[in-house]
Design a protein around this motif. Structure first.
Motif, PDB file in Angstrom:
ATOM      1  N   THR B  45      10.851   9.710   7.448  1.00 31.80           N
ATOM      2  CA  THR B  45      10.633  10.860   8.344  1.00 31.80           C
ATOM      3  C   THR B  45       9.145  11.159   8.563  1.00 31.80           C
ATOM      4  O   THR B  45       8.748  11.591   9.636  1.00 31.80           O
ATOM      5  N   HIS B  46       8.327  10.934   7.542  1.00 29.37           N
ATOM      6  CA  HIS B  46       6.894  11.225   7.666  1.00 29.37           C
ATOM      7  C   HIS B  46       6.135   9.961   8.090  1.00 29.37           C
ATOM      8  O   HIS B  46       5.233   9.497   7.404  1.00 29.37           O
ATOM      9  N   ALA B  47       6.514   9.460   9.262  1.00 29.38           N
ATOM     10  CA  ALA B  47       5.995   8.161   9.701  1.00 29.38           C
ATOM     11  C   ALA B  47       4.477   8.183   9.899  1.00 29.38           C
ATOM     12  O   ALA B  47       3.793   7.195   9.593  1.00 29.38           O
ATOM     13  N   LYS B  48       3.953   9.287  10.391  1.00 25.80           N
ATOM     14  CA  LYS B  48       2.519   9.349  10.662  1.00 25.80           C
ATOM     15  C   LYS B  48       1.713   9.276   9.354  1.00 25.80           C
ATOM     16  O   LYS B  48       0.722   8.552   9.266  1.00 25.80           O
ATOM     17  N   ALA B  49       2.174  10.032   8.347  1.00 26.21           N
ATOM     18  CA  ALA B  49       1.494  10.002   7.041  1.00 26.21           C
ATOM     19  C   ALA B  49       1.604   8.614   6.409  1.00 26.21           C
ATOM     20  O   ALA B  49       0.640   8.103   5.825  1.00 26.21           O
ATOM     21  N   ILE B  50       2.783   8.003   6.548  1.00 25.65           N
ATOM     22  CA  ILE B  50       2.987   6.658   5.982  1.00 25.65           C
ATOM     23  C   ILE B  50       2.014   5.667   6.621  1.00 25.65           C
ATOM     24  O   ILE B  50       1.412   4.832   5.935  1.00 25.65           O
ATOM     25  N   ARG B  51       1.871   5.765   7.959  1.00 26.20           N
ATOM     26  CA  ARG B  51       0.933   4.876   8.657  1.00 26.20           C
ATOM     27  C   ARG B  51      -0.486   5.070   8.118  1.00 26.20           C
ATOM     28  O   ARG B  51      -1.214   4.117   7.892  1.00 26.20           O
ATOM     29  N   ARG B  52      -0.860   6.330   7.922  1.00 23.45           N
ATOM     30  CA  ARG B  52      -2.221   6.633   7.456  1.00 23.45           C
ATOM     31  C   ARG B  52      -2.436   6.088   6.038  1.00 23.45           C
ATOM     32  O   ARG B  52      -3.430   5.429   5.758  1.00 23.45           O
ATOM     33  N   PHE B  53      -1.478   6.351   5.146  1.00 25.33           N
ATOM     34  CA  PHE B  53      -1.632   5.886   3.755  1.00 25.33           C
ATOM     35  C   PHE B  53      -1.686   4.360   3.682  1.00 25.33           C
ATOM     36  O   PHE B  53      -2.494   3.788   2.946  1.00 25.33           O
ATOM     37  N   SER B  54      -0.809   3.713   4.443  1.00 28.21           N
ATOM     38  CA  SER B  54      -0.775   2.248   4.362  1.00 28.21           C
ATOM     39  C   SER B  54      -2.045   1.645   4.956  1.00 28.21           C
ATOM     40  O   SER B  54      -2.550   0.636   4.456  1.00 28.21           O
ATOM     41  N   PHE B  55      -2.581   2.270   6.007  1.00 30.69           N
ATOM     42  CA  PHE B  55      -3.824   1.764   6.592  1.00 30.69           C
ATOM     43  C   PHE B  55      -4.954   1.829   5.566  1.00 30.69           C
ATOM     44  O   PHE B  55      -5.651   0.838   5.327  1.00 30.69           O
ATOM     45  N   TRP B  56      -5.111   2.993   4.922  1.00 30.16           N
ATOM     46  CA  TRP B  56      -6.196   3.130   3.940  1.00 30.16           C
ATOM     47  C   TRP B  56      -5.942   2.298   2.691  1.00 30.16           C
ATOM     48  O   TRP B  56      -6.885   1.824   2.055  1.00 30.16           O
ATOM     49  N   ALA B  57      -4.668   2.133   2.358  1.00 30.27           N
ATOM     50  CA  ALA B  57      -4.350   1.254   1.223  1.00 30.27           C
ATOM     51  C   ALA B  57      -4.794  -0.176   1.527  1.00 30.27           C
ATOM     52  O   ALA B  57      -5.411  -0.840   0.692  1.00 30.27           O
ATOM     53  N   ALA B  58      -4.505  -0.644   2.742  1.00 31.39           N
ATOM     54  CA  ALA B  58      -4.863  -2.024   3.102  1.00 31.39           C
ATOM     55  C   ALA B  58      -6.374  -2.203   3.160  1.00 31.39           C
ATOM     56  O   ALA B  58      -6.917  -3.181   2.624  1.00 31.39           O
ATOM     57  N   VAL B  59      -7.068  -1.250   3.776  1.00 34.76           N
ATOM     58  CA  VAL B  59      -8.536  -1.345   3.880  1.00 34.76           C
ATOM     59  C   VAL B  59      -9.165  -1.333   2.489  1.00 34.76           C
ATOM     60  O   VAL B  59     -10.019  -2.170   2.162  1.00 34.76           O
ATOM     61  N   SER B  60      -8.729  -0.388   1.650  1.00 34.42           N
ATOM     62  CA  SER B  60      -9.341  -0.281   0.321  1.00 34.42           C
ATOM     63  C   SER B  60      -8.925  -1.455  -0.575  1.00 34.42           C
ATOM     64  O   SER B  60      -9.714  -1.891  -1.418  1.00 34.42           O
ATOM     65  N   TYR B  61      -7.716  -1.987  -0.380  1.00 34.67           N
ATOM     66  CA  TYR B  61      -7.283  -3.145  -1.183  1.00 34.67           C
ATOM     67  C   TYR B  61      -8.206  -4.335  -0.911  1.00 34.67           C
ATOM     68  O   TYR B  61      -8.703  -4.986  -1.823  1.00 34.67           O
ATOM     69  N   LEU B  62      -8.422  -4.593   0.380  1.00 38.00           N
ATOM     70  CA  LEU B  62      -9.246  -5.750   0.741  1.00 38.00           C
ATOM     71  C   LEU B  62     -10.697  -5.551   0.303  1.00 38.00           C
ATOM     72  O   LEU B  62     -11.339  -6.484  -0.184  1.00 38.00           O
ATOM     73  N   THR B  63     -11.210  -4.325   0.453  1.00 44.29           N
ATOM     74  CA  THR B  63     -12.593  -4.055   0.041  1.00 44.29           C
ATOM     75  C   THR B  63     -12.720  -4.173  -1.477  1.00 44.29           C
ATOM     76  O   THR B  63     -13.642  -4.810  -1.984  1.00 44.29           O
ATOM     77  N   CYS B  64     -11.781  -3.565  -2.184  1.00 48.16           N
ATOM     78  CA  CYS B  64     -11.801  -3.604  -3.647  1.00 48.16           C
ATOM     79  C   CYS B  64     -11.665  -5.046  -4.148  1.00 48.16           C
ATOM     80  O   CYS B  64     -12.360  -5.460  -5.081  1.00 48.16           O
ATOM     81  N   PHE B  65     -10.801  -5.816  -3.507  1.00 47.05           N
ATOM     82  CA  PHE B  65     -10.587  -7.211  -3.888  1.00 47.05           C
ATOM     83  C   PHE B  65     -11.875  -8.015  -3.671  1.00 47.05           C
ATOM     84  O   PHE B  65     -12.295  -8.797  -4.518  1.00 47.05           O
ATOM     85  N   ALA B  66     -12.499  -7.798  -2.513  1.00 45.75           N
ATOM     86  CA  ALA B  66     -13.743  -8.524  -2.204  1.00 45.75           C
ATOM     87  C   ALA B  66     -14.820  -8.192  -3.228  1.00 45.75           C
ATOM     88  O   ALA B  66     -15.502  -9.089  -3.739  1.00 45.75           O
ATOM     89  N   TRP B  67     -14.935  -6.914  -3.579  1.00 48.71           N
ATOM     90  CA  TRP B  67     -15.959  -6.537  -4.569  1.00 48.71           C
ATOM     91  C   TRP B  67     -15.608  -7.066  -5.954  1.00 48.71           C
ATOM     92  O   TRP B  67     -16.481  -7.388  -6.734  1.00 48.71           O
ATOM     93  N   GLY B  68     -14.325  -7.160  -6.233  1.00 45.21           N
ATOM     94  CA  GLY B  68     -13.895  -7.786  -7.485  1.00 45.21           C
ATOM     95  C   GLY B  68     -14.336  -9.244  -7.537  1.00 45.21           C
ATOM     96  O   GLY B  68     -14.787  -9.740  -8.574  1.00 45.21           O
ATOM     97  N   CYS B  69     -14.234  -9.923  -6.396  1.00 45.69           N
ATOM     98  CA  CYS B  69     -14.668 -11.329  -6.323  1.00 45.69           C
ATOM     99  C   CYS B  69     -16.185 -11.437  -6.518  1.00 45.69           C
ATOM    100  O   CYS B  69     -16.661 -12.395  -7.115  1.00 45.69           O
TER     101      CYS B  69
END
Lengths: 110, 160
Positions: B45-69
């Motif tokens: 039901t909270h599709a807009k919030a889900i979109r926002r959380f998943s977007f920031w999760a993906a951006v931060s995952y990739l950034t965090c992963f890159a910095w881990g490397c």
């Protein structure tokens, strides 16, 4: 919804690629930080980072899966959904890769 | 005294660890909020919030992963090779498991993002796989966050 097939195929192929790197004899792509050198497996006294190689293999395999999935997305239309068996296979490969990797490190270090 | 070997990225390692931590905090916030919505039965039901959380999760995952490397070579040599492997092998094992799980998180990330961005288009069967992806992401991120903190905490013990 875009990329239905592509995202599931990326999941399955990446996991399969990662899993294959644990097969005995698979050439490990390594970086040796103390000597700033890249190499392919073999005995070495210092630290090496085969993990980089595993990630690279997973990404290449995942990319192949994504391309296949993207072709299916294009030919079947955005409303086409991957069958149950495709989802399940991709998830089994993911869980198998995670379980084997965990087992591998557990046996090695614990 | 000059060190004998220079490890790639060692000069910026401390700064990179802080960037790694900050992106990790964003990531853990995004995946936890997403999981909390799903647990409360608001994952569709909270599709807009889900979109926002998943977007920031993906951006931060990739950034965090890159910095881990970026920091991995310095960690691999100065922390793991010189100290941790010998004095706390259990930490090495748990840390390597984290590295594998995070790598496999990359496998899951596109599916997580694609399904999160259009949750209302998912059929019943796809929803269960989407929920599984949300839970798996949260487990991987929380385990990694805690393990990273444990290894940083160990430093004082190991170098004593």
């Amino acid at each position: 919804m875009k990329h239905r097939w592509a995202s599931v195929f990326w999941l399955g192929f990446f996991s399969l690629g990662y899993l294959v790197t644990f097969v005995h004899g698979f050439p490990g792509i390594r970086y040796y930080p103390a000597s700033h050198a890249w190499g392919l497996g073999g005995a070495y006294a210092g630290p090496s980072m085969g993990w980089y190689g595993r990630v690279a293999v997973g990404c290449v395999a995942g990319l192949v899966g994504w391309i296949i999935g993207a072709i299916l997305d294009k030919t079947r239309g955005t409303e086409s959904r991957p069958p149950w068996a495709v989802h399940v296979t991709a998830w089994i490969l993911l869980l198998a890769a995670a379980a084997y990797a965990t087992h591998h490190e557990w046996v090695k270090w614990m | 005294m000059e060190p004998v070997v220079y490890i790639w990225g060692e000069r910026l390692a401390q700064v990179n660890v802080i960037v790694h931590l900050l992106t990790g905090l964003v990531l853990i916030g995004a995946v936890t909020h997403h999981l909390w919505l799903v647990v409360r039965g608001r994952g569709i039901t909270h599709a807009k919030a889900i979109r926002r959380f998943s977007f920031w999760a993906a951006v931060s995952y990739l950034t965090c992963f890159a910095w881990g490397c970026f920091i991995y070579p310095a960690y691999r040599y100065y922390v793991r090779f010189l100290v941790q492997d010998e004095r706390a092998p259990w930490a090495t094992g748990l840390f390597e498991i984290k590295e594998h799980w995070l790598a496999l998180g990359l496998a899951l990330l596109p599916f997580y993002l694609v399904t999160s961005r259009s949750v209302k288009d998912l059929d019943k069967r796809e929803r269960w796989f989407h929920y599984a992806a949300v839970v798996a992401m949260a487990v991987v991120v929380w385990y990694s966050f805690v393990l990273g903190a444990v290894v940083v905490d160990l430093r004082g013990e190991l170098y004593r």
